[in-house]
Scaffold this motif. Structure first.
Motif, mmCIF file in Angstrom:
data_model
loop_
_atom_site.group_PDB
_atom_site.id
_atom_site.type_symbol
_atom_site.label_atom_id
_atom_site.label_comp_id
_atom_site.label_asym_id
_atom_site.label_seq_id
_atom_site.Cartn_x
_atom_site.Cartn_y
_atom_site.Cartn_z
ATOM 1 N N ALA A 12 -1.334 5.992 4.633
ATOM 2 C CA ALA A 12 -0.222 6.035 4.704
ATOM 3 C C ALA A 12 0.298 4.721 4.292
ATOM 4 O O ALA A 12 0.021 3.421 4.690
ATOM 5 N N CYS A 13 1.445 4.882 3.259
ATOM 6 C CA CYS A 13 2.122 3.467 3.111
ATOM 7 C C CYS A 13 3.818 3.560 3.248
ATOM 8 O O CYS A 13 4.027 4.742 3.216
ATOM 9 N N TYR A 14 4.162 2.672 3.638
ATOM 10 C CA TYR A 14 5.538 2.452 3.763
ATOM 11 C C TYR A 14 6.520 1.788 2.837
ATOM 12 O O TYR A 14 7.746 1.797 3.484
ATOM 13 N N HIS A 55 4.401 7.340 2.394
ATOM 14 C CA HIS A 55 3.722 8.065 1.230
ATOM 15 C C HIS A 55 2.321 7.939 1.432
ATOM 16 O O HIS A 55 1.782 7.168 2.095
ATOM 17 N N TRP A 56 1.641 8.609 0.603
ATOM 18 C CA TRP A 56 0.219 8.776 0.712
ATOM 19 C C TRP A 56 -0.572 8.205 -0.595
ATOM 20 O O TRP A 56 -0.352 8.834 -1.423
ATOM 21 N N VAL A 111 -0.327 7.494 -5.724
ATOM 22 C CA VAL A 111 0.297 8.164 -4.770
ATOM 23 C C VAL A 111 0.100 9.579 -4.874
ATOM 24 O O VAL A 111 0.366 10.157 -6.064
ATOM 25 N N LEU A 112 -0.343 10.295 -3.964
ATOM 26 C CA LEU A 112 -0.578 11.766 -4.144
ATOM 27 C C LEU A 112 0.509 12.520 -3.387
ATOM 28 O O LEU A 112 0.808 13.867 -3.600
ATOM 29 N N VAL A 113 1.193 12.048 -1.997
ATOM 30 C CA VAL A 113 2.049 12.745 -1.366
ATOM 31 C C VAL A 113 3.438 11.801 -1.240
ATOM 32 O O VAL A 113 3.232 10.619 -0.935
ATOM 33 N N ARG A 114 4.477 11.981 -1.581
ATOM 34 C CA ARG A 114 5.896 11.423 -1.480
ATOM 35 C C ARG A 114 6.288 11.389 0.085
ATOM 36 O O ARG A 114 5.782 12.085 0.934
ATOM 37 N N GLU A 115 7.194 10.378 0.147
ATOM 38 C CA GLU A 115 7.874 10.288 1.748
ATOM 39 C C GLU A 115 8.097 11.581 2.264
ATOM 40 O O GLU A 115 8.226 11.897 3.470
ATOM 41 N N ASP A 116 8.694 12.500 1.313
ATOM 42 C CA ASP A 116 9.301 13.687 1.968
ATOM 43 C C ASP A 116 8.381 14.781 1.912
ATOM 44 O O ASP A 116 8.514 15.979 2.123
#
Ligand code: GLU
Length: 457
Positions: A96-98, A143-144, A184-189
């Motif tokens: 997880a990245c913020y 985001h991941w 990044v594989l998955v966005r914040e949303d």
């Protein structure tokens, strides 16, 4: 093992000749190897993807002669990607990245200033659970990123990690996983970027060969790592060169220019578009290939050059003419009927006029000239009009055949002393209203004695 390929467009616009090169490369590869072709809509971006575009892509592919063995929509497969995400998280490979976009940009600039490569420094890996809770409490969502396997023990100490593959088109390739940011594989949303769904589907759908544009070469390095992280052997890759406009700009799906739909509407034959899309920028000469079976024969991925190829629409005109000139009556018949061109005259008509066609539908224009009223009134000077008037009086008696034109014009030459263009052109204009066209020897027979006499100036 069934060779399985896929064409994976994002339905965010109309496909153009460059996308067609990818689609056809996959299709022809499947045909050549008795394989399976999947049309997979990369529509994870639900905002920008439109059913209207997906439909248009299907229509375009069908027009080109591509008949997918199956059609998949990524938007219907989110549950499958969620499982892949879980698997990577469990393995500690998705973190997880913020950071906000601004924070990332600031860091990137700092790294550049320090002469470091502008790649992500994995700062988020240092976050404690408390840090994360704090972000979450502030309403920030993560985001991941996928942790690239480019280190021994310490993810902050990366070392050159080469990924190799033997590209079907470009030969042996090497990408260094230490030279790129963790993707990044998955966005914040919670929405997926292209990479993970693509790899997950390639595994799930048994894709054996990925043939796509060379703008994906670097992605391939990271994707190979993701294939392995998901417990799969990566498939074979082939990256073809891209097409540009004549002035060297990239083709854009959004511009609509050179879209397959616009080429279809402009009346081009699908095989002229397919021939050019496949043969341009290869070691083969660009030629009009009459049908898909022949293109399958001619298709050779290894002949594709490594640099971008310029797409010149003028080449399409040449190919189109050649295809039409060589189209047999049998192949043209049904299409002629659709233009209301049928009966005994249809075959000699086709053979006489095909050599003059730019587009198939121009046949209707010649049918009208031959069988109906002249669409354009003959434009003749007074002198030529008088000449043609007298010449028509010398027309041989029926029945007419291909020799009639020669007999007639010889007679006219003897009587009037005119020859060459000054003899033929007024007669052509009087007979057809045009200054160019098919051989008059053929036209005269097709127009026939009765209508010809009615055209006496
Ligand atoms: N949707 C991606 C594209 O159009 C597909 C790339 C791929 O074939 O993996 O570029």
């Amino acid at each position: 093992m069934t060779i399985t390929v896929r064409f994976a467009p994002s339905p965010t616009g109309y496909i153009h000749i460059g996308n067609t090169r990818t689609a056809l490369s996959n299709w022809l590869y499947a045909q050549k190897n008795d394989g399976k072709f999947i049309l997979r809509y990369d529509d994870t971006d639900v905002e920008r993807s439109k059913e209207e575009y997906a439909h248009a892509i299907a229509v375009d592919l069908d027009w080109l002669g591509i008949k997918p063995d199956c059609v998949e929509y990524q938007s219907q497969r989110f549950h499958i990607y969620a499982k892949a995400v879980e698997r990577l998280k469990q393995a500690g490979l998705l973190y997880a990245c913020y950071e906000t976009a601004d924070e990332l940009e600031r860091r990137r600039k700092l790294r550049l200033a320090r002469r470091l490569p502008p790649i992500y420094g994995r700062e988020a890996l240092k976050l404690t659970d408390a840090d994360k809770s704090e972000f979450e409490a502030k309403g920030r969502k993560p985001h991941w990123r996928f942790l690239l396997p480019n280190f021994e023990n310490d993810p902050f100490v990366t070392s050159r990690t080469e990924v190799h593959w033997d590209d079907l088109i470009r030969g042996p390739q090497t990408v260094d996983l230490a030279s790129m940011s963790d993707p990044v594989l998955v966005r914040e949303d919670g929405t997926y970027l292209y990479t993970l769904p693509s790899v997950t589907d390639d595994i799930d759908m048994g894709v054996t060969h990925i043939i796509r544009g060379d703008d994906h070469v670097t992605n391939t390095g990271a994707q190979i790592a993701i294939f392995r992280a998901l417990g799969a052997e990566p498939p074979v890759f082939g990256h073809h060169n891209l097409l540009t406009t004549v002035s060297g700009e990239g083709l854009s799906k959004r511009s609509g220019a050179l879209s397959i739909g616009s080429l279809r509407e402009a009346g081009y034959e699908p095989m002229s578009v397919a021939s050019l899309a496949v043969l341009i920028g290869t070691s083969e000469a660009v030629a009009a290939v009459p049908n898909m079976a022949a293109l399958v024969e001619q298709f050779d991925l290894t002949g594709i050059s490594k640099s971008a190829a310029k797409f010149d629409p003028a080449e399409l005109d040449t190919l189109n003419r050649t295809l039409l000139h060589e189209l047999s009556f049998g192949e043209a018949q049904a299409r002629l009927e659709a233009l209301d061109i049928s009966g005994e005259q249809a075959e000699p008509f086709w053979l006489a006029i095909r050599g003059n066609l730019e587009r198939f539908n121009d046949a209707a224009h010649w049918w009208q000239i031959i069988n109906g009223e002249l669409p354009e009134a003959p434009l003749l000077s007074d002198e030529d009009k008088a000449f043609a008037h007298d010449a028509f009086k010398l027309l041989p008696d029926a029945p007419w055949n291909r020799q009639t034109w020669k007999d007639w014009t010889e007679r006219v030459k003897m009587e009037t002393g005119r020859k060459g263009k000054s003899l033929f052109m007024p007669l052509r204009i009087a007979l057809t209203g045009q200054t160019h066209g098919p051989e008059l020897a053929d036209l005269l027979v097709l127009i026939g004695p009765e209508r010809t006499k009615g055209r006496q100036p």
